[in-house]
Design an enzyme around this catalytic site. Structure first.
Site, PDB file in Angstrom:
ATOM      1  N   PHE A  73      -0.693  -3.272  -1.703  1.00  0.00           N
ATOM      2  CA  PHE A  73      -0.627  -2.763  -3.068  1.00  0.00           C
ATOM      3  C   PHE A  73      -0.137  -1.323  -3.085  1.00  0.00           C
ATOM      4  O   PHE A  73       1.047  -1.065  -3.252  1.00  0.00           O
ATOM      5  CB  PHE A  73      -1.988  -2.904  -3.770  1.00  0.00           C
ATOM      6  CG  PHE A  73      -2.431  -4.332  -3.939  1.00  0.00           C
ATOM      7  CD1 PHE A  73      -1.735  -5.197  -4.762  1.00  0.00           C
ATOM      8  CD2 PHE A  73      -3.537  -4.819  -3.259  1.00  0.00           C
ATOM      9  CE1 PHE A  73      -2.125  -6.524  -4.916  1.00  0.00           C
ATOM     10  CE2 PHE A  73      -3.946  -6.136  -3.408  1.00  0.00           C
ATOM     11  CZ  PHE A  73      -3.237  -6.994  -4.234  1.00  0.00           C
ATOM     12  N   CYS A  74      -1.035  -0.376  -2.925  1.00  0.00           N
ATOM     13  CA  CYS A  74      -0.694   1.024  -3.116  1.00  0.00           C
ATOM     14  C   CYS A  74       0.149   1.614  -1.990  1.00  0.00           C
ATOM     15  O   CYS A  74       1.009   2.454  -2.246  1.00  0.00           O
ATOM     16  CB  CYS A  74      -1.960   1.831  -3.348  1.00  0.00           C
ATOM     17  SG  CYS A  74      -2.858   1.215  -4.802  1.00  0.00           S
ATOM     18  N   ILE A  75      -0.071   1.191  -0.755  1.00  0.00           N
ATOM     19  CA  ILE A  75       0.765   1.680   0.349  1.00  0.00           C
ATOM     20  C   ILE A  75       2.193   1.185   0.141  1.00  0.00           C
ATOM     21  O   ILE A  75       3.152   1.971   0.125  1.00  0.00           O
ATOM     22  CB  ILE A  75       0.216   1.233   1.717  1.00  0.00           C
ATOM     23  CG1 ILE A  75      -1.181   1.823   1.988  1.00  0.00           C
ATOM     24  CG2 ILE A  75       1.185   1.585   2.844  1.00  0.00           C
ATOM     25  CD1 ILE A  75      -1.229   3.323   2.173  1.00  0.00           C
TER      26      ILE A  75
ATOM     27  N   THR B 285       3.866   2.721  -3.124  1.00  0.00           N
ATOM     28  CA  THR B 285       4.129   4.159  -3.011  1.00  0.00           C
ATOM     29  C   THR B 285       5.259   4.439  -2.022  1.00  0.00           C
ATOM     30  O   THR B 285       6.096   5.312  -2.276  1.00  0.00           O
ATOM     31  CB  THR B 285       2.838   4.913  -2.646  1.00  0.00           C
ATOM     32  OG1 THR B 285       1.877   4.685  -3.695  1.00  0.00           O
ATOM     33  CG2 THR B 285       3.081   6.402  -2.487  1.00  0.00           C
TER      34      THR B 285
END
Length: 174
Positions: free
Chosen positions: A115-117, A120
């Site tokens: 998700f966030c890794i 981003t």
């Protein structure tokens, strides 16, 4: 040589929730090593906290929203910010802070891999940053479809080349 370190979502509710992240103690030690290395070099360190809506377990200020107490954070000089989306850039001033600090090369580590890794890393590249992804510096939990180890391996392979420079944390320099 990297210019800055970004640690994503290493929060009590995610790190120490009912479902434990894959190799969480090893990843925490790896992140603290990266933090020490960045701090020694004088590189800025940014910490993202995923913030849920009011009433959620990770609403701003709640115990589960806090950064994990064993993460080596120095609030007097590190940059802490809140986000509400998988991208650390959407709805935050991270891009402006990185540009003000003349960051070109950014090390991204933390949680959750898929998700966030992932998001981003991809957005950072679209914004013109060069991203270093320590293959041993991010983690997630098992899902019904895949074990965490497979998710991590898949994202390391998928992001490498087109989006990130894949390396191991021991080789990251600031």
């Amino acid at each position: 040589m990297a210019d800055a370190l970004l640690i994503i979502d290493m929060q009590t509710g995610l790190y120490d929730g009912p479902e434990k992240p894959f190799e969480r103690e090893r990843v925490l030690a790896t992140l603290n090593l990266l933090i020490q290395r960045a701090r020694h070099a004088g590189a800025p360190i940014f910490y993202a906290r995923h913030t849920g809506p009011a009433g959620s377990p990770i609403e701003a200020g709640s115990p589960l929203w806090q950064l994990w107490h064993e993460l080596e954070v120095d609030e007097s000089r590190d940059h802490l910010f809140n986000k509400t989306r998988p991208s650390c850039f959407l709805g935050t001033n991270l891009e402006q802070q990185l540009r003000a600090a003349q960051v070109k090369d950014l090390v991204i580590a933390g949680m959750k891999t898929q998700f966030c890794i992932d998001t981003t890393c991809r957005v950072a590249v679209e914004l013109g940053f060069s991203v270093v992804l320590p293959e041993d510096g991010h983690t997630c939990m098992d899902t019904p479809a895949l074990k965490a180890e497979a998710i991590i391996e898949h994202h390391n392979a998928t992001l490498a080349g087109a989006f990130v420079k894949r390396t191991c944390a021991a080789e990251v320099r600031f």
